[in-house]
Scaffold this motif. Structure first.
Motif, PDB file in Angstrom:
ATOM      1  N   GLU A  31       4.330   8.572  11.629  1.00  0.00           N
ATOM      2  CA  GLU A  31       4.745   7.628  10.469  1.00  0.00           C
ATOM      3  C   GLU A  31       4.126   8.213   8.950  1.00  0.00           C
ATOM      4  O   GLU A  31       4.711   8.391   8.164  1.00  0.00           O
ATOM      5  N   LYS A  32       2.678   8.520   9.390  1.00  0.00           N
ATOM      6  CA  LYS A  32       1.710   8.979   8.060  1.00  0.00           C
ATOM      7  C   LYS A  32       2.566  10.328   7.545  1.00  0.00           C
ATOM      8  O   LYS A  32       2.546  10.351   6.537  1.00  0.00           O
ATOM      9  N   THR A  63      -6.149  14.061   3.469  1.00  0.00           N
ATOM     10  CA  THR A  63      -7.549  13.572   4.145  1.00  0.00           C
ATOM     11  C   THR A  63      -7.729  12.213   4.018  1.00  0.00           C
ATOM     12  O   THR A  63      -8.230  11.916   5.287  1.00  0.00           O
ATOM     13  N   LEU A  64      -7.285  11.376   3.113  1.00  0.00           N
ATOM     14  CA  LEU A  64      -7.641  10.034   3.253  1.00  0.00           C
ATOM     15  C   LEU A  64      -6.791   9.374   4.610  1.00  0.00           C
ATOM     16  O   LEU A  64      -7.015   8.433   5.136  1.00  0.00           O
ATOM     17  N   LEU A  65      -5.360  10.035   4.741  1.00  0.00           N
ATOM     18  CA  LEU A  65      -4.678   9.728   5.962  1.00  0.00           C
ATOM     19  C   LEU A  65      -4.967  10.017   7.232  1.00  0.00           C
ATOM     20  O   LEU A  65      -4.367  10.028   8.250  1.00  0.00           O
ATOM     21  N   ARG A  66      -5.842  10.930   7.037  1.00  0.00           N
ATOM     22  CA  ARG A  66      -6.500  11.619   8.417  1.00  0.00           C
ATOM     23  C   ARG A  66      -5.654  12.518   9.341  1.00  0.00           C
ATOM     24  O   ARG A  66      -5.130  12.363  10.381  1.00  0.00           O
ATOM     25  N   LEU A  67      -4.825  13.279   8.324  1.00  0.00           N
ATOM     26  CA  LEU A  67      -3.774  14.106   8.851  1.00  0.00           C
ATOM     27  C   LEU A  67      -4.126  15.504   9.274  1.00  0.00           C
ATOM     28  O   LEU A  67      -4.899  15.971   8.315  1.00  0.00           O
ATOM     29  N   PRO A  68      -3.753  16.187  10.163  1.00  0.00           N
ATOM     30  CA  PRO A  68      -4.011  17.679  10.299  1.00  0.00           C
ATOM     31  C   PRO A  68      -3.565  18.610   9.385  1.00  0.00           C
ATOM     32  O   PRO A  68      -2.259  18.136   9.009  1.00  0.00           O
ATOM     33  N   HIS A  69      -3.982  19.525   8.820  1.00  0.00           N
ATOM     34  CA  HIS A  69      -3.925  20.391   7.689  1.00  0.00           C
ATOM     35  C   HIS A  69      -2.598  21.155   8.142  1.00  0.00           C
ATOM     36  O   HIS A  69      -1.665  21.101   7.055  1.00  0.00           O
ATOM     37  N   LYS A  70      -2.591  21.582   9.433  1.00  0.00           N
ATOM     38  CA  LYS A  70      -1.248  22.217   9.715  1.00  0.00           C
ATOM     39  C   LYS A  70      -0.209  21.427   9.622  1.00  0.00           C
ATOM     40  O   LYS A  70       0.932  21.937   9.057  1.00  0.00           O
ATOM     41  N   ALA A 116       0.955  -1.239   0.124  1.00  0.00           N
ATOM     42  CA  ALA A 116      -0.048   0.095  -0.087  1.00  0.00           C
ATOM     43  C   ALA A 116       0.803   1.213   0.015  1.00  0.00           C
ATOM     44  O   ALA A 116       0.647   2.331  -0.747  1.00  0.00           O
ATOM     45  N   THR A 117       1.787   1.327   0.733  1.00  0.00           N
ATOM     46  CA  THR A 117       2.691   2.340   1.110  1.00  0.00           C
ATOM     47  C   THR A 117       3.516   2.523  -0.322  1.00  0.00           C
ATOM     48  O   THR A 117       3.370   3.626  -1.075  1.00  0.00           O
ATOM     49  N   CYS A 118       4.009   1.453  -0.894  1.00  0.00           N
ATOM     50  CA  CYS A 118       4.840   1.762  -2.123  1.00  0.00           C
ATOM     51  C   CYS A 118       3.849   2.163  -3.403  1.00  0.00           C
ATOM     52  O   CYS A 118       3.939   3.027  -4.222  1.00  0.00           O
ATOM     53  N   ALA A 119       2.609   1.609  -3.468  1.00  0.00           N
ATOM     54  CA  ALA A 119       1.508   1.800  -4.580  1.00  0.00           C
ATOM     55  C   ALA A 119       1.326   3.365  -4.262  1.00  0.00           C
ATOM     56  O   ALA A 119       1.165   4.246  -5.215  1.00  0.00           O
ATOM     57  N   PHE A 137      -5.235   1.830  -0.329  1.00  0.00           N
ATOM     58  CA  PHE A 137      -4.048   2.008   0.238  1.00  0.00           C
ATOM     59  C   PHE A 137      -4.046   2.918   1.293  1.00  0.00           C
ATOM     60  O   PHE A 137      -3.434   2.388   2.569  1.00  0.00           O
ATOM     61  N   ALA A 138      -4.789   4.044   1.566  1.00  0.00           N
ATOM     62  CA  ALA A 138      -4.902   4.700   2.724  1.00  0.00           C
ATOM     63  C   ALA A 138      -5.416   3.871   3.871  1.00  0.00           C
ATOM     64  O   ALA A 138      -4.895   4.080   5.027  1.00  0.00           O
ATOM     65  N   ARG A 139      -6.335   3.005   3.653  1.00  0.00           N
ATOM     66  CA  ARG A 139      -7.081   2.296   4.737  1.00  0.00           C
ATOM     67  C   ARG A 139      -5.873   1.417   5.442  1.00  0.00           C
ATOM     68  O   ARG A 139      -5.937   1.393   6.609  1.00  0.00           O
ATOM     69  N   GLU A 140      -4.906   0.934   4.597  1.00  0.00           N
ATOM     70  CA  GLU A 140      -4.000  -0.011   5.013  1.00  0.00           C
ATOM     71  C   GLU A 140      -2.955   0.680   5.884  1.00  0.00           C
ATOM     72  O   GLU A 140      -2.427   0.138   6.840  1.00  0.00           O
ATOM     73  N   ILE A 141      -2.625   2.002   5.199  1.00  0.00           N
ATOM     74  CA  ILE A 141      -1.550   2.653   6.030  1.00  0.00           C
ATOM     75  C   ILE A 141      -2.195   3.117   7.257  1.00  0.00           C
ATOM     76  O   ILE A 141      -1.403   3.155   8.290  1.00  0.00           O
TER      77      ILE A 141
END
Length: 155
Positions: free
Chosen positions: A97-98, A128-135, A27-30, A85-89
Protein backbone atom coordinates in the motif's frame (compact mmCIF):
# COMPACT_ATOMS: atom_id res chain seq x y z
CA UNK A 1 3.61 28.08 21.92
CA UNK A 2 3.64 25.39 24.63
CA UNK A 3 0.03 24.51 23.78
CA UNK A 4 0.89 24.06 20.12
CA UNK A 5 3.85 21.80 20.97
CA UNK A 6 1.73 19.74 23.36
CA UNK A 7 -0.99 19.52 20.70
CA UNK A 8 1.51 18.15 18.18
CA UNK A 9 2.88 15.63 20.68
CA UNK A 10 -0.62 14.50 21.62
CA UNK A 11 -1.80 14.29 18.01
CA UNK A 12 -3.98 17.41 18.36
CA UNK A 13 -6.99 15.31 19.35
CA UNK A 14 -9.42 18.21 19.46
CA UNK A 15 -8.90 19.01 15.75
CA UNK A 16 -8.95 15.38 14.66
CA UNK A 17 -12.15 14.64 16.54
CA UNK A 18 -13.92 17.41 14.61
CA UNK A 19 -12.97 15.81 11.29
CA UNK A 20 -15.16 13.13 9.70
CA UNK A 21 -12.01 11.53 8.24
CA UNK A 22 -9.59 9.09 9.80
CA UNK A 23 -6.04 10.07 10.69
CA UNK A 24 -4.63 7.92 7.91
CA UNK A 25 -6.95 9.50 5.32
CA UNK A 26 -5.86 12.98 6.39
CA UNK A 27 -2.19 11.95 6.48
CA UNK A 28 -2.30 10.36 3.03
CA UNK A 29 -4.08 13.32 1.51
CA UNK A 30 -1.78 15.86 3.20
CA UNK A 31 1.31 14.00 2.05
CA UNK A 32 0.09 13.91 -1.55
CA UNK A 33 -0.81 17.60 -1.40
CA UNK A 34 2.66 18.37 -0.07
CA UNK A 35 4.16 16.65 -3.11
CA UNK A 36 1.76 18.42 -5.47
CA UNK A 37 2.74 21.81 -4.04
CA UNK A 38 6.49 21.09 -3.83
CA UNK A 39 7.31 22.73 -7.17
CA UNK A 40 5.36 25.86 -6.28
CA UNK A 41 2.37 25.08 -8.51
CA UNK A 42 -0.73 23.00 -7.90
CA UNK A 43 -1.92 22.05 -11.36
CA UNK A 44 -5.28 20.58 -12.35
CA UNK A 45 -3.64 17.33 -13.49
CA UNK A 46 -2.03 16.97 -10.05
CA UNK A 47 -5.38 17.58 -8.36
CA UNK A 48 -6.94 14.88 -10.55
CA UNK A 49 -4.24 12.37 -9.57
CA UNK A 50 -4.71 13.18 -5.87
CA UNK A 51 -8.50 12.90 -6.17
CA UNK A 52 -8.31 9.63 -8.13
CA UNK A 53 -6.01 8.03 -5.57
CA UNK A 54 -8.20 9.10 -2.66
CA UNK A 55 -11.33 7.83 -4.40
CA UNK A 56 -9.72 4.49 -5.14
CA UNK A 57 -7.88 4.04 -1.85
CA UNK A 58 -10.64 5.10 0.51
CA UNK A 59 -13.76 4.54 -1.64
CA UNK A 60 -14.90 8.14 -1.29
CA UNK A 61 -17.44 10.11 -3.28
CA UNK A 62 -16.33 13.31 -5.04
CA UNK A 63 -17.96 15.53 -2.40
CA UNK A 64 -16.18 13.67 0.39
CA UNK A 65 -12.89 13.95 -1.48
CA UNK A 66 -13.32 17.71 -1.79
CA UNK A 67 -13.98 17.92 1.93
CA UNK A 68 -10.99 15.68 2.72
CA UNK A 69 -8.71 17.83 0.56
CA UNK A 70 -9.93 20.95 2.36
CA UNK A 71 -9.29 19.38 5.79
CA UNK A 72 -5.89 18.09 4.67
CA UNK A 73 -4.91 21.52 3.30
CA UNK A 74 -5.61 23.02 6.73
CA UNK A 75 -3.78 20.18 8.47
CA UNK A 76 -0.85 20.50 6.07
CA UNK A 77 -0.59 24.25 6.70
CA UNK A 78 -0.35 23.67 10.45
CA UNK A 79 2.15 20.83 10.30
CA UNK A 80 5.68 21.44 9.14
CA UNK A 81 6.95 17.88 9.40
CA UNK A 82 6.29 15.05 6.98
CA UNK A 83 7.19 12.63 9.75
CA UNK A 84 3.77 13.02 11.35
CA UNK A 85 2.02 12.02 8.11
CA UNK A 86 4.46 9.20 7.38
CA UNK A 87 4.09 7.82 10.91
CA UNK A 88 0.34 7.51 10.44
CA UNK A 89 0.74 5.84 7.04
CA UNK A 90 3.36 3.43 8.41
CA UNK A 91 1.01 2.49 11.25
CA UNK A 92 -1.91 1.65 8.93
CA UNK A 93 -0.48 0.47 5.62
CA UNK A 94 1.66 -2.44 4.58
CA UNK A 95 4.55 -2.24 2.15
CA UNK A 96 2.41 -2.78 -0.96
CA UNK A 97 0.00 0.00 0.00
CA UNK A 98 2.87 2.37 0.76
CA UNK A 99 4.40 1.55 -2.63
CA UNK A 100 1.05 2.42 -4.26
CA UNK A 101 1.22 5.79 -2.53
CA UNK A 102 4.82 6.21 -3.69
CA UNK A 103 3.75 5.45 -7.25
CA UNK A 104 1.16 8.21 -6.95
CA UNK A 105 3.88 10.50 -5.64
CA UNK A 106 5.84 9.85 -8.85
CA UNK A 107 2.68 10.39 -10.93
CA UNK A 108 2.17 13.77 -9.29
CA UNK A 109 5.82 14.70 -9.76
CA UNK A 110 5.84 13.73 -13.43
CA UNK A 111 2.42 15.20 -14.20
CA UNK A 112 4.27 18.07 -15.91
CA UNK A 113 6.85 15.66 -17.42
CA UNK A 114 9.69 17.18 -15.43
CA UNK A 115 11.46 16.46 -12.15
CA UNK A 116 12.79 19.48 -10.32
CA UNK A 117 15.29 19.32 -7.47
CA UNK A 118 12.68 20.01 -4.78
CA UNK A 119 10.42 17.22 -6.01
CA UNK A 120 13.35 14.81 -6.18
CA UNK A 121 14.48 15.67 -2.66
CA UNK A 122 10.94 15.30 -1.33
CA UNK A 123 10.45 11.92 -3.02
CA UNK A 124 13.70 10.64 -1.47
CA UNK A 125 12.67 11.92 1.95
CA UNK A 126 9.24 10.29 1.67
CA UNK A 127 10.70 6.95 0.60
CA UNK A 128 12.93 7.01 3.67
CA UNK A 129 10.13 8.07 6.04
CA UNK A 130 7.84 5.35 4.64
CA UNK A 131 10.63 2.80 5.14
CA UNK A 132 10.49 1.63 1.55
CA UNK A 133 13.31 -0.32 -0.14
CA UNK A 134 15.18 1.90 -2.60
CA UNK A 135 14.90 -0.66 -5.40
CA UNK A 136 11.11 -0.81 -5.07
CA UNK A 137 10.84 3.00 -5.09
CA UNK A 138 12.97 3.20 -8.24
CA UNK A 139 10.90 0.44 -9.87
CA UNK A 140 7.76 2.53 -9.29
CA UNK A 141 9.49 5.63 -10.61
CA UNK A 142 10.52 3.80 -13.80
CA UNK A 143 6.97 2.46 -14.21
CA UNK A 144 5.59 5.99 -14.07
CA UNK A 145 8.30 7.33 -16.39
CA UNK A 146 7.47 4.65 -18.96
CA UNK A 147 3.81 5.70 -18.88
CA UNK A 148 4.81 9.36 -19.28
CA UNK A 149 6.99 8.51 -22.29
CA UNK A 150 4.19 6.47 -23.86
CA UNK A 151 1.84 9.49 -23.61
CA UNK A 152 4.26 11.91 -25.27
CA UNK A 153 4.00 12.31 -29.04
CA UNK A 154 7.05 11.38 -31.10
CA UNK A 155 9.09 14.37 -32.19
Amino acid sequence: MITKILGLLQGNQREENSSPFSKVQLATCALLLEVAHSDGEYQAVEAKIVNDLLAKKFDLAPAAIAQLVEHAQDHRAETHHLFQFAREINAHFGNDEKLEIMECVWQIIYADSTLDKFEDALARQLATLLRLPHKDVIDRKVKVLNKVRDRQPDS
